[in-house]
Write a protein that holds these residues in place. Structure first.
Motif, PDB file in Angstrom:
ATOM      1  N   ASP A 123       7.595  13.259  -0.429  1.00  0.00           N
ATOM      2  CA  ASP A 123       7.161  11.949  -0.053  1.00  0.00           C
ATOM      3  C   ASP A 123       8.239  10.933  -0.808  1.00  0.00           C
ATOM      4  O   ASP A 123       8.465   9.877   0.003  1.00  0.00           O
ATOM      5  CB  ASP A 123       5.685  11.617  -0.671  1.00  0.00           C
ATOM      6  CG  ASP A 123       4.663  12.390   0.254  1.00  0.00           C
ATOM      7  OD1 ASP A 123       5.138  12.616   1.221  1.00  0.00           O
ATOM      8  OD2 ASP A 123       3.466  12.621  -0.471  1.00  0.00           O
ATOM      9  N   THR A 162       3.601   6.367  -5.777  1.00  0.00           N
ATOM     10  CA  THR A 162       2.795   5.412  -6.873  1.00  0.00           C
ATOM     11  C   THR A 162       4.130   4.634  -7.360  1.00  0.00           C
ATOM     12  O   THR A 162       4.747   5.286  -8.297  1.00  0.00           O
ATOM     13  CB  THR A 162       2.082   6.060  -7.982  1.00  0.00           C
ATOM     14  OG1 THR A 162       0.894   6.728  -6.961  1.00  0.00           O
ATOM     15  CG2 THR A 162       1.405   5.174  -8.838  1.00  0.00           C
ATOM     16  N   ARG A 185       0.779  -1.097  -0.093  1.00  0.00           N
ATOM     17  CA  ARG A 185       0.048  -0.140   0.050  1.00  0.00           C
ATOM     18  C   ARG A 185       0.716   1.358  -0.005  1.00  0.00           C
ATOM     19  O   ARG A 185       0.942   2.214   0.839  1.00  0.00           O
ATOM     20  CB  ARG A 185      -0.847   0.000   1.193  1.00  0.00           C
ATOM     21  CG  ARG A 185      -2.027  -1.102   1.163  1.00  0.00           C
ATOM     22  CD  ARG A 185      -2.631  -1.360   2.565  1.00  0.00           C
ATOM     23  NE  ARG A 185      -3.131  -0.228   3.173  1.00  0.00           N
ATOM     24  CZ  ARG A 185      -3.098   0.048   4.178  1.00  0.00           C
ATOM     25  NH1 ARG A 185      -2.359  -0.614   5.226  1.00  0.00           N
ATOM     26  NH2 ARG A 185      -3.555   1.167   4.866  1.00  0.00           N
ATOM     27  N   CYS A 186       1.625   1.384  -1.147  1.00  0.00           N
ATOM     28  CA  CYS A 186       2.721   2.495  -0.995  1.00  0.00           C
ATOM     29  C   CYS A 186       1.939   3.801  -1.222  1.00  0.00           C
ATOM     30  O   CYS A 186       2.625   4.923  -0.658  1.00  0.00           O
ATOM     31  CB  CYS A 186       3.597   2.236  -2.249  1.00  0.00           C
ATOM     32  SG  CYS A 186       4.849   0.841  -2.063  1.00  0.00           S
ATOM     33  N   ARG A 187       0.968   3.783  -1.947  1.00  0.00           N
ATOM     34  CA  ARG A 187       0.276   5.043  -2.123  1.00  0.00           C
ATOM     35  C   ARG A 187      -0.503   5.733  -0.943  1.00  0.00           C
ATOM     36  O   ARG A 187      -0.387   6.751  -0.392  1.00  0.00           O
ATOM     37  CB  ARG A 187      -1.031   5.124  -3.290  1.00  0.00           C
ATOM     38  CG  ARG A 187      -1.509   6.335  -3.586  1.00  0.00           C
ATOM     39  CD  ARG A 187      -2.316   6.081  -4.621  1.00  0.00           C
ATOM     40  NE  ARG A 187      -1.682   5.675  -6.025  1.00  0.00           N
ATOM     41  CZ  ARG A 187      -2.380   5.410  -6.962  1.00  0.00           C
ATOM     42  NH1 ARG A 187      -3.819   5.613  -7.000  1.00  0.00           N
ATOM     43  NH2 ARG A 187      -1.875   4.991  -8.054  1.00  0.00           N
ATOM     44  N   GLU A 188      -0.988   4.826  -0.139  1.00  0.00           N
ATOM     45  CA  GLU A 188      -1.811   5.063   1.227  1.00  0.00           C
ATOM     46  C   GLU A 188      -0.818   5.425   2.092  1.00  0.00           C
ATOM     47  O   GLU A 188      -0.908   6.561   2.955  1.00  0.00           O
ATOM     48  CB  GLU A 188      -2.874   3.844   1.691  1.00  0.00           C
ATOM     49  CG  GLU A 188      -3.994   3.617   0.548  1.00  0.00           C
ATOM     50  CD  GLU A 188      -3.673   2.845  -0.457  1.00  0.00           C
ATOM     51  OE1 GLU A 188      -2.529   2.516  -0.731  1.00  0.00           O
ATOM     52  OE2 GLU A 188      -4.299   2.396  -1.318  1.00  0.00           O
ATOM     53  N   LYS A 189       0.111   4.611   2.316  1.00  0.00           N
ATOM     54  CA  LYS A 189       1.188   4.789   3.431  1.00  0.00           C
ATOM     55  C   LYS A 189       2.247   5.682   3.118  1.00  0.00           C
ATOM     56  O   LYS A 189       2.431   6.417   4.294  1.00  0.00           O
ATOM     57  CB  LYS A 189       1.664   3.160   3.805  1.00  0.00           C
ATOM     58  CG  LYS A 189       0.552   2.157   4.416  1.00  0.00           C
ATOM     59  CD  LYS A 189       1.308   0.887   4.514  1.00  0.00           C
ATOM     60  CE  LYS A 189       2.370   0.789   5.495  1.00  0.00           C
ATOM     61  NZ  LYS A 189       2.710  -0.406   5.754  1.00  0.00           N
ATOM     62  N   TYR A 190       2.613   5.630   1.989  1.00  0.00           N
ATOM     63  CA  TYR A 190       3.752   6.638   1.726  1.00  0.00           C
ATOM     64  C   TYR A 190       3.683   7.812   0.760  1.00  0.00           C
ATOM     65  O   TYR A 190       4.566   8.556   0.624  1.00  0.00           O
ATOM     66  CB  TYR A 190       4.960   5.696   1.325  1.00  0.00           C
ATOM     67  CG  TYR A 190       5.284   4.561   2.124  1.00  0.00           C
ATOM     68  CD1 TYR A 190       5.814   4.825   3.504  1.00  0.00           C
ATOM     69  CD2 TYR A 190       5.074   3.258   1.673  1.00  0.00           C
ATOM     70  CE1 TYR A 190       5.977   3.587   4.144  1.00  0.00           C
ATOM     71  CE2 TYR A 190       5.208   2.193   2.433  1.00  0.00           C
ATOM     72  CZ  TYR A 190       5.721   2.369   3.637  1.00  0.00           C
ATOM     73  OH  TYR A 190       5.999   1.211   4.363  1.00  0.00           O
ATOM     74  N   GLY A 191       2.483   7.777   0.107  1.00  0.00           N
ATOM     75  CA  GLY A 191       2.402   8.868  -0.779  1.00  0.00           C
ATOM     76  C   GLY A 191       2.908   8.698  -1.966  1.00  0.00           C
ATOM     77  O   GLY A 191       2.743   9.679  -2.884  1.00  0.00           O
TER      78      GLY A 191
END
Length: 219
Positions: free
Chosen positions: A212, A178, A170-176
């Motif tokens: 990010d 893609t 979940r890179c987008r949700e956790k780290y911002g």
């Protein structure tokens, strides 16, 4: 008619920046006319470009003789002589050429270029300096910024997501960021999908805000 005949480009100034632009355009299949006041540079790049000419382009009459209005775009890559840079952009604009790219060395130089007809102004030294600064982060392998906030970067896969499919990490949700793609040793570039599993030594292409991306590369 081939693309090569449809998209001729005029490059004025064959210093390091101008030469890099001209040679890259030539490799991309464009007809390139390289112009410089330095006969040595004109001779040096003559075998590599469609045509080279020794000329001072600060006068519209010179540009007319070169057929400047027949080109789809012009790149004014004169950096050290600000007066020549501005006068060349002005002369191109007076001839009705709309797609003018120009190299600037300072913000005031850029403003003058814009007011005299340059539709696109670039700061190659500044952009390279920013890029090098970001690449000093040892995990970032390549970096291209778009404006002040957004970027695309190539980096070593952080340990926190190794062995996991992207849907789980979940890179987008956790780290911002893609994850756009993955380059694995000995394999072709892979476009990332939710089921893509990240392995040690994978190189990732990611997009997101600069802050990010920097945080993600160091987790």
């Amino acid at each position: 008619m081939s693309d090569r005949k449809r998209k001729p480009i005029l490059v004025i100034g064959l210093g390091r920046f101008g030469a890099a632009v001209a040679l890259t355009l030539e490799r991309m299949g464009h007809d390139v006319l390289g112009v410089d006041v330095d006969a040595r540079l004109v001779q040096e790049f003559a075998p590599q470009l469609t045509k080279t000419v020794e000329a001072d382009c600060t006068e519209a009459t010179t540009l007319q003789r070169l057929g400047a209005t027949d080109f789809d775009a012009a790149v004014v890559a004169i950096g050290t002589d600000i007066e020549a840079s501005v006068l060349t952009v002005l002369a191109l604009s007076d001839l009705g050429l709309n797609n003018i790219w120009a190299k600037a060395t300072t913000q005031s130089h850029a403003r003058i270029l814009e007011r005299t007809g340059a539709g696109h102004v670039v700061f190659p030294e500044q952009r390279m300096g920013e890029r090098v600064a970001h690449l000093l982060n040892e995990r970032l392998l390549d970096f291209i910024s778009f404006g002040n906030e957004f970027a695309i970067a190539r980096l070593e896969a952080p340990e926190a997501i190794l062995g996991l499919p992207l849907v789980t990490s979940r890179c987008r949700e956790k780290y911002g960021v893609t994850v756009v793609g993955v380059k694995r040793e000995g394999q072709d570039f892979l476009h990332a999908i939710p089921d893509t599993i990240i392995f040690p030594k994978d190189e990732l292409v990611v997009s997101g805000k600069i802050a990010d991306i920097e945080r993600f590369s160091s987790i």
